[in-house]
Write an enzyme that holds these catalytic residues in place. Structure first.
Site, mmCIF file in Angstrom:
data_model
loop_
_atom_site.group_PDB
_atom_site.id
_atom_site.type_symbol
_atom_site.label_atom_id
_atom_site.label_comp_id
_atom_site.label_asym_id
_atom_site.label_seq_id
_atom_site.Cartn_x
_atom_site.Cartn_y
_atom_site.Cartn_z
ATOM 1 N N ASP A 32 0.880 -0.996 0.018
ATOM 2 C CA ASP A 32 -0.082 0.035 0.073
ATOM 3 C C ASP A 32 0.794 1.154 -0.056
ATOM 4 O O ASP A 32 1.658 1.468 0.987
ATOM 5 C CB ASP A 32 -0.764 -0.213 1.209
ATOM 6 C CG ASP A 32 -1.855 1.105 1.220
ATOM 7 O OD1 ASP A 32 -1.568 2.314 0.980
ATOM 8 O OD2 ASP A 32 -3.110 0.983 1.369
ATOM 9 N N HIS A 33 1.011 1.790 -1.086
ATOM 10 C CA HIS A 33 2.233 2.917 -1.180
ATOM 11 C C HIS A 33 2.005 4.171 -0.344
ATOM 12 O O HIS A 33 2.931 4.704 -0.182
ATOM 13 C CB HIS A 33 2.576 3.198 -2.808
ATOM 14 C CG HIS A 33 1.498 4.301 -3.162
ATOM 15 N ND1 HIS A 33 0.413 3.749 -3.711
ATOM 16 C CD2 HIS A 33 1.547 5.672 -3.459
ATOM 17 C CE1 HIS A 33 -0.413 4.979 -4.095
ATOM 18 N NE2 HIS A 33 0.776 6.031 -3.907
ATOM 19 N N HIS A 74 -5.657 2.852 0.918
ATOM 20 C CA HIS A 74 -4.886 3.790 1.203
ATOM 21 C C HIS A 74 -5.698 4.756 2.839
ATOM 22 O O HIS A 74 -4.878 4.824 3.725
ATOM 23 C CB HIS A 74 -4.828 4.888 0.247
ATOM 24 C CG HIS A 74 -4.172 4.501 -0.818
ATOM 25 N ND1 HIS A 74 -3.134 3.268 -0.923
ATOM 26 C CD2 HIS A 74 -4.355 4.637 -2.303
ATOM 27 C CE1 HIS A 74 -2.796 2.984 -2.120
ATOM 28 N NE2 HIS A 74 -3.561 3.742 -3.036
HETATM 29 C C1 BG6 Z 1 -3.661 4.566 -6.592
HETATM 30 C C2 BG6 Z 1 -4.784 4.684 -7.379
HETATM 31 O O1 BG6 Z 1 -3.579 3.700 -5.706
HETATM 32 O O2 BG6 Z 1 -3.057 5.803 -5.951
HETATM 33 C C3 BG6 Z 1 -4.775 6.024 -8.227
HETATM 34 O O3 BG6 Z 1 -4.940 3.576 -8.035
HETATM 35 C C4 BG6 Z 1 -4.514 7.108 -7.316
HETATM 36 O O4 BG6 Z 1 -5.936 6.026 -8.670
HETATM 37 C C5 BG6 Z 1 -3.083 7.092 -6.448
HETATM 38 O O5 BG6 Z 1 -4.203 8.200 -8.274
HETATM 39 C C6 BG6 Z 1 -3.126 8.038 -5.731
HETATM 40 O O6 BG6 Z 1 -1.639 7.954 -5.087
HETATM 41 P P1 BG6 Z 1 -0.769 9.263 -4.802
HETATM 42 O O7 BG6 Z 1 0.536 8.598 -4.047
HETATM 43 O O8 BG6 Z 1 -0.618 9.825 -6.096
HETATM 44 O O9 BG6 Z 1 -1.458 10.119 -3.846
#
Ligand code: BG6
Length: 489
Positions: free
Chosen positions: A177-178, A240
């Site tokens: 989960d980045h 997230h």
């Molecule tokens: C991803 C989603 O997990 O997270 C995307 O699939 C989204 O739709 C993205 O744009 C948002 O990540 P960050 O790091 O740009 O806030």
């Protein structure tokens, strides 16, 4: 601590994620001395590329994403390409031979990180073949890194989990989960548990509500096909946002180990009050962007995007009110919202403290501004504390003031990117910032009811113009409780 030695095998090596995030992260790990020279990367993909072609692509990805780079030839020499058919056991046998050769060349003791960065329908097949063909039985460690989406609902997530668990044990599985790799998401715990002035107040006696906003100005881009089957709820909330909720609401862990932290997060998710299908509309709001203007440019509505059904019922915006049934949080709502085509790219948490018992001071005839603790996750990284104070000569007026701490102003360009941190953690066997199956199961079961309620009734979409903060119903959700969203842009 010694740097890890490993072969990193990337399934989906020609894909977008690998190019945008994974190769640059590996390069930065080397730059920052988090890996030494004893590593190799094997790119696996369907395309019949040669090593040269692969390296050219990796090179471009570094040039596009890392401002300062040098000794590229040496770096690229660690990259090898393996054309591959996921369903053919022969492909795995060849891959095994290649990995053994690389172990030998770089003196790697059989440590392997298998990174799934491709279409999720193959995750299970790949995992089981890796095991059956003996790629995971080495003297060293084998770890499986798996990207989202992890299923599309609880039953499909369970099925995928069973498939990968047939080949890897839970402690070998690193579910990405980045958001958990973001510097300020990792800072939530530190802000809470390293400061005597916050933790005693961090509960329903002193906090009125918490608001989490993650907005993007981008639309669905070229991901219509995926997004149509997902929508904002499954794309952002299930993973997230609920992870951030768990970090904000959990009890202090007794130690900073992955088991202890996870067990506290799981308790929060278990205390999340499940909704019944017929209450969903009281707690959750969905939206879909129509045409509008973003940064002075006209943009089409979601239903006009490519690979999107012109009558699509898919939500591109979600707002919700979460209630946590435990001693710490009963009575203090957590509001969340996320969406595409909003005015700005911004992720912030606002903790609104309760009003003081009576107003002694005037604030231009208004009530005092409540204290807010804002955790800025992106693009600014830091915290802002909103207090009240009197300016010199201001009589008995109190005015809102702000104390600002900016994390990325100090660490600047050196703040590691989320993926860099996560790959580093996985190479070192630290699963703290990855999601355990128990968390995945609980978040899916929470989100499934909402998805089910929404799929049974067509929505009146589009209901917000591109470039706005979502549908009016999102404001009404807080107004019902006497609150409003604090501006975050
Ligand atoms: C991803 C989603 O997990 O997270 C995307 O699939 C989204 O739709 C993205 O744009 C948002 O990540 P960050 O790091 O740009 O806030």
């Amino acid at each position: 601590e010694q740097n890890p030695k490993a072969v990193i095998v990337i399934f989906g090596a020609t894909g977008d994620l690998a190019k945008r995030k994974l190769y640059p992260s590996i390069y930065r790990l080397l730059q920052n001395n988090r890996i030494g020279k004893d590593f190799a990367v094997v790119g696996v993909g369907r395309r019949p590329w040669s090593n040269e072609e692969f390296r050219k692509n990796v090179n471009t990805s570094i040039e596009n994403n890392v401002p300062e780079h040098e000794e590229m030839d040496e770096f690229l020499s660690h990259f090898h390409y393996h054309p591959f058919d996921v369903t053919n056991p022969g492909s795995y046998k060849e891959l095994k031979g290649l990995l053994e050769e690389l172990d030998h060349t770089y003196e790697i003791p059989g440590n392997r990180m298998f990174y799934m960065a491709m279409a999720p329908e193959f995750f299970g097949t790949i995992a089981i073949n890796l095991k059956n063909e003996g790629l995971t039985s080495t003297e060293g460690w084998s770890r499986l890194v798996i990207e989202k989406p992890f299923g599309t609902d609880l039953p499909s997530a369970q099925k995928l989990n069973d498939e990968i668990r047939a080949a890897f044990s839970e402690d070998q599985i690193f579910r990405i989960d980045h958001y958990l790799g973001k510097a300020m998401v990792q800072n939530i715990e530190v802000i809470r548990f390293a400061n005597a002035i916050f933790e005693p107040l961090w509960n329903n006696r002193y906090i009125a509500n918490i608001q989490i906003t993650s907005s993007e100005w981008l639309g669905v881009e070229d991901r219509g096909r995926y997004y149509e089957s997902s929508g904002a709820l499954k794309d952002m909330v299930q993973n997230h946002i609920l992870q951030v909720v768990a970090l904000l609401a959990m009890e202090p862990p007794i130690k900073l180990t992955d088991e202890e932290i996870r067990s506290e997060k799981v308790k929060v998710l278990r205390a999340l009050r499940p909704l019944k299908e017929n209450e969903v509309s009281d707690y959750f709001v969905r939206g879909q962007y129509g045409k509008g203007s973003i940064r002075n440019e006209d943009v089409p509505g979601y239903r006009e995007e490519s690979n999107v059904d012109p009558n699509s019922n898919t939500e591109t915006f979600v707002a919700g009110k979460l209630t946590i049934d435990n001693f710490r949080w009963a009575g203090t709502p957590i509001y969340i919202r996320t969406g595409k085509r909003m005015p700005a790219k911004s992720t912030k948490i606002v903790v609104q403290f309760k009003d003081i018992p009576m107003n002694l001071y005037y604030n231009n005839g208004h009530n005092m501004h409540p204290n807010l603790l804002v955790i800025n996750i992106q693009p600014d990284e830091g915290i802002t504390l909103h207090l009240n104070a009197k300016k010199t000569g201001d009589g008995s007026y109190a005015r809102p003031i702000k104390l600002d701490y900016c994390n990325n102003c100090i660490d600047g360009i050196n703040t590691p990117e989320a993926y860099e941190k996560l790959i580093d953690d996985c190479l070192r066997g630290d699963a703290t910032n990855f999601t355990h199956w128990d968390e995945v199961a609980l978040t899916w079961s929470y989100v499934d009811t909402i998805a089910k309620a929404w799929s049974s009734v067509a929505a009146e979409f589009p209901n917000y113009a591109s470039g706005t903060m979502g549908p009016d119903a999102s404001d009404d959700l807080l107004a019902k409780d006497g609150y409003h969203w604090w501006p975050v842009t």
